[in-house]
Design a protein around this motif. Sequence first.
Motif, PDB file in Angstrom:
ATOM      1  N   GLY A   1       0.797  -1.219   0.000  1.00  0.00           N
ATOM      2  CA  GLY A   1       0.000   0.000   0.000  1.00  0.00           C
ATOM      3  C   GLY A   1       0.831   1.271   0.000  1.00  0.00           C
ATOM      4  O   GLY A   1       0.296   2.376   0.124  1.00  0.00           O
ATOM      5  N   ASN A   2       2.128   1.137  -0.145  1.00  0.00           N
ATOM      6  CA  ASN A   2       3.015   2.304  -0.139  1.00  0.00           C
ATOM      7  C   ASN A   2       2.739   3.161  -1.370  1.00  0.00           C
ATOM      8  O   ASN A   2       2.886   2.708  -2.488  1.00  0.00           O
ATOM      9  N   PRO A   3       2.354   4.454  -1.171  1.00  0.00           N
ATOM     10  CA  PRO A   3       2.025   5.314  -2.303  1.00  0.00           C
ATOM     11  C   PRO A   3       3.149   6.281  -2.652  1.00  0.00           C
ATOM     12  O   PRO A   3       4.062   6.511  -1.860  1.00  0.00           O
ATOM     13  N   TYR A   4       3.028   6.847  -3.842  1.00  0.00           N
ATOM     14  CA  TYR A   4       3.953   7.896  -4.274  1.00  0.00           C
ATOM     15  C   TYR A   4       3.168   8.857  -5.144  1.00  0.00           C
ATOM     16  O   TYR A   4       2.317   8.438  -5.936  1.00  0.00           O
ATOM     17  N   TYR A   5       3.463  10.144  -4.989  1.00  0.00           N
ATOM     18  CA  TYR A   5       2.795  11.175  -5.767  1.00  0.00           C
ATOM     19  C   TYR A   5       3.829  12.113  -6.375  1.00  0.00           C
ATOM     20  O   TYR A   5       4.813  12.482  -5.720  1.00  0.00           O
ATOM     21  N   VAL A   6       3.576  12.538  -7.592  1.00  0.00           N
ATOM     22  CA  VAL A   6       4.428  13.575  -8.148  1.00  0.00           C
ATOM     23  C   VAL A   6       4.039  14.899  -7.500  1.00  0.00           C
ATOM     24  O   VAL A   6       2.934  15.065  -6.972  1.00  0.00           O
ATOM     25  N   ASP A   7       4.958  15.854  -7.535  1.00  0.00           N
ATOM     26  CA  ASP A   7       4.749  17.108  -6.808  1.00  0.00           C
ATOM     27  C   ASP A   7       3.485  17.839  -7.243  1.00  0.00           C
ATOM     28  O   ASP A   7       2.808  18.459  -6.413  1.00  0.00           O
ATOM     29  N   SER A   8       3.164  17.775  -8.522  1.00  0.00           N
ATOM     30  CA  SER A   8       2.041  18.563  -9.036  1.00  0.00           C
ATOM     31  C   SER A   8       0.688  18.110  -8.498  1.00  0.00           C
ATOM     32  O   SER A   8      -0.293  18.856  -8.591  1.00  0.00           O
ATOM     33  N   VAL A   9       0.606  16.907  -7.915  1.00  0.00           N
ATOM     34  CA  VAL A   9      -0.691  16.415  -7.415  1.00  0.00           C
ATOM     35  C   VAL A   9      -0.686  16.154  -5.911  1.00  0.00           C
ATOM     36  O   VAL A   9      -1.723  15.803  -5.348  1.00  0.00           O
ATOM     37  N   LYS A  10       0.453  16.333  -5.269  1.00  0.00           N
ATOM     38  CA  LYS A  10       0.526  16.111  -3.821  1.00  0.00           C
ATOM     39  C   LYS A  10      -0.478  16.992  -3.094  1.00  0.00           C
ATOM     40  O   LYS A  10      -0.599  18.184  -3.379  1.00  0.00           O
ATOM     41  N   GLY A  11      -1.183  16.387  -2.152  1.00  0.00           N
ATOM     42  CA  GLY A  11      -2.175  17.129  -1.391  1.00  0.00           C
ATOM     43  C   GLY A  11      -3.528  17.231  -2.072  1.00  0.00           C
ATOM     44  O   GLY A  11      -4.506  17.655  -1.445  1.00  0.00           O
ATOM     45  N   ARG A  12      -3.612  16.845  -3.341  1.00  0.00           N
ATOM     46  CA  ARG A  12      -4.876  16.906  -4.083  1.00  0.00           C
ATOM     47  C   ARG A  12      -5.367  15.524  -4.495  1.00  0.00           C
ATOM     48  O   ARG A  12      -6.567  15.283  -4.517  1.00  0.00           O
ATOM     49  N   PHE A  13      -4.460  14.630  -4.837  1.00  0.00           N
ATOM     50  CA  PHE A  13      -4.814  13.287  -5.305  1.00  0.00           C
ATOM     51  C   PHE A  13      -4.470  12.271  -4.224  1.00  0.00           C
ATOM     52  O   PHE A  13      -3.477  12.420  -3.513  1.00  0.00           O
ATOM     53  N   THR A  14      -5.282  11.233  -4.145  1.00  0.00           N
ATOM     54  CA  THR A  14      -5.030  10.126  -3.220  1.00  0.00           C
ATOM     55  C   THR A  14      -5.222   8.811  -3.961  1.00  0.00           C
ATOM     56  O   THR A  14      -6.274   8.580  -4.563  1.00  0.00           O
ATOM     57  N   ILE A  15      -4.194   7.954  -3.892  1.00  0.00           N
ATOM     58  CA  ILE A  15      -4.270   6.636  -4.517  1.00  0.00           C
ATOM     59  C   ILE A  15      -4.536   5.602  -3.433  1.00  0.00           C
ATOM     60  O   ILE A  15      -4.027   5.715  -2.311  1.00  0.00           O
TER      61      ILE A  15
END
Length: 122
Positions: A55-69
């Motif tokens: 369940g370890n997630p990763y987000y690119v900077d442009s979507v951090k705080g807005r998208f959740t996987i």
Amino acid sequence: VQPVESGGGLVQAGGSLRLSCAVAGLSFDGYSTGWFRQAPGKDREGVSYISLGTGNPYYVDSVKGRFTISSDNRKKTVYLQMNNLKSEDTAVYYCAVGPDPYGLGPQDFWYWGQGTQVTVSS
């Protein structure tokens, strides 16, 4: 293994959408899923990734705080909750399956869905 995306659509800026990626026939351990997007005239870019085993997630900077996987192992489905959408999020969104640990580029994933269009109007 054939990922199938759903949930795209037209939304106003500031709105939300939830994308789903159904991955039937896959044992989640040892695999990861990535969400990518491609806007007209641009290269396909990674947006978010998740290890299906941990369940370890990763987000690119442009979507951090807005998208959740997230993933639901029982339903064999991966979700991408997208909040506070911006016009620059407009693209075709693809779900892809690859090995775990995951890489961050399209070349690191093996199986791809057909994509779902997300359009954000300003």
